[in-house]
Enzyme design. Structure first.
Site, PDB file in Angstrom:
ATOM      1  N   ASN A  65       0.843  -1.191   0.000  1.00 11.92           N
ATOM      2  CA  ASN A  65       0.000   0.000   0.000  1.00 11.92           C
ATOM      3  C   ASN A  65       0.880   1.243   0.000  1.00 11.92           C
ATOM      4  O   ASN A  65       1.904   1.284   0.682  1.00 11.92           O
ATOM      5  CB  ASN A  65      -0.903   0.003   1.235  1.00 11.92           C
ATOM      6  CG  ASN A  65      -1.849  -1.187   1.263  1.00 11.92           C
ATOM      7  OD1 ASN A  65      -2.371  -1.602   0.233  1.00 11.92           O
ATOM      8  ND2 ASN A  65      -2.065  -1.764   2.445  1.00 11.92           N
ATOM      9  N   GLN A  93      -2.169   2.864   3.165  1.00  9.57           N
ATOM     10  CA  GLN A  93      -0.987   2.674   4.010  1.00  9.57           C
ATOM     11  C   GLN A  93      -1.222   3.284   5.390  1.00  9.57           C
ATOM     12  O   GLN A  93      -1.702   4.413   5.505  1.00  9.57           O
ATOM     13  CB  GLN A  93       0.241   3.335   3.350  1.00  9.57           C
ATOM     14  CG  GLN A  93       1.534   3.080   4.094  1.00  9.57           C
ATOM     15  CD  GLN A  93       2.763   3.591   3.338  1.00  9.57           C
ATOM     16  OE1 GLN A  93       2.656   4.201   2.269  1.00  9.57           O
ATOM     17  NE2 GLN A  93       3.937   3.340   3.899  1.00  9.57           N
ATOM     18  N   HIS A 138       6.568  -1.865   3.427  1.00  2.45           N
ATOM     19  CA  HIS A 138       6.430  -3.274   3.799  1.00  2.45           C
ATOM     20  C   HIS A 138       5.606  -3.968   2.732  1.00  2.45           C
ATOM     21  O   HIS A 138       4.606  -3.433   2.257  1.00  2.45           O
ATOM     22  CB  HIS A 138       5.761  -3.415   5.172  1.00  2.45           C
ATOM     23  CG  HIS A 138       4.537  -2.581   5.351  1.00  2.45           C
ATOM     24  ND1 HIS A 138       4.583  -1.230   5.623  1.00  2.45           N
ATOM     25  CD2 HIS A 138       3.222  -2.894   5.267  1.00  2.45           C
ATOM     26  CE1 HIS A 138       3.360  -0.754   5.707  1.00  2.45           C
ATOM     27  NE2 HIS A 138       2.511  -1.742   5.489  1.00  2.45           N
TER      28      HIS A 138
HETATM   29  P1  AMP Z   1      -0.481  -0.947   5.926  1.00  3.05           P
HETATM   30  O1  AMP Z   1      -1.892  -0.612   6.284  1.00  3.05           O
HETATM   31  O2  AMP Z   1      -0.309  -1.449   4.528  1.00  3.05           O
HETATM   32  O3  AMP Z   1       0.458   0.199   6.246  1.00  3.05           O
HETATM   33  O4  AMP Z   1      -0.092  -2.179   6.823  1.00  3.05           O
HETATM   34  C1  AMP Z   1       0.411  -2.074   8.104  1.00  3.05           C
HETATM   35  C2  AMP Z   1       0.341  -3.450   8.690  1.00  3.05           C
HETATM   36  O5  AMP Z   1       1.212  -3.499   9.796  1.00  3.05           O
HETATM   37  C3  AMP Z   1      -1.035  -3.848   9.189  1.00  3.05           C
HETATM   38  O6  AMP Z   1      -1.432  -5.051   8.526  1.00  3.05           O
HETATM   39  C4  AMP Z   1      -0.837  -4.049  10.687  1.00  3.05           C
HETATM   40  O7  AMP Z   1      -1.610  -5.110  11.201  1.00  3.05           O
HETATM   41  C5  AMP Z   1       0.636  -4.342  10.764  1.00  3.05           C
HETATM   42  N1  AMP Z   1       1.277  -4.030  12.030  1.00  3.05           N
HETATM   43  C6  AMP Z   1       1.233  -2.858  12.701  1.00  3.05           C
HETATM   44  N2  AMP Z   1       1.983  -2.925  13.818  1.00  3.05           N
HETATM   45  C7  AMP Z   1       2.536  -4.160  13.839  1.00  3.05           C
HETATM   46  C8  AMP Z   1       3.413  -4.861  14.719  1.00  3.05           C
HETATM   47  N3  AMP Z   1       3.894  -4.287  15.830  1.00  3.05           N
HETATM   48  N4  AMP Z   1       3.766  -6.128  14.411  1.00  3.05           N
HETATM   49  C9  AMP Z   1       3.285  -6.727  13.296  1.00  3.05           C
HETATM   50  N5  AMP Z   1       2.468  -6.120  12.414  1.00  3.05           N
HETATM   51  C10 AMP Z   1       2.080  -4.872  12.677  1.00  3.05           C
END
Ligand code: AMP
Length: 112
Positions: free
Chosen positions: A85, A92, A98
């Protein structure tokens, strides 16, 4: 820097780590959207896909290569989805790039 994924990359906050090398780390997503849902991130802080520079070309490929290798190792050789994203409109929420890797269920299209 106050970046949660930099803190995961440095080990300052824990994660369910799957893989790590000198350039990337992969760990399970905190809120999985599929039976298998992990993230591959660079250790280098890059806020969004829009912020990639020429010097990141190899790193970007390494993220993708790592994603497919781990997906296959974790039982998804029949298929899986990768998503990155970009910015608010792209959905995002964490501003450190990521690659999401989702698998072990069938995926629909288009995504929301
Ligand atoms: P996005 O919305 O594409 O920015 O995705 C961010 C992702 O990070 C989401 O799927 C969250 O569930 C994940 N996330 C946020 N904090 C953590 C964390 N501490 N450990 C693992 N995943 C996380």
């Amino acid at each position: 820097m106050d970046c949660i994924f930099c803190k995961i990359a440095s080990g300052a906050i824990p994660s369910k780590k799957i893989y790590e090398d000198d350039k990337v780390i992969a760990f399970h997503d905190l809120a999985p959207q599929a039976p298998l849902h992990f993230l591959v991130i660079p250790k280098k802080h890059i806020a969004t896909l829009n912020d990639l520079t020429e010097e990141d070309r190899l790193l970007a490929g390494h993220i993708l290569f790592t994603a497919q290798r781990l997906a296959k190792e974790l039982g998804c050789e029949q298929g899986f989805r990768v998503v990155m994203n970009c910015n608010e409109l792209g959905g995002q929420t964490v501003y450190h790039i990521h690659l999401h890797v989702l698998g072990q269920r069938s995926m629909s299209w288009p995504p929301g």
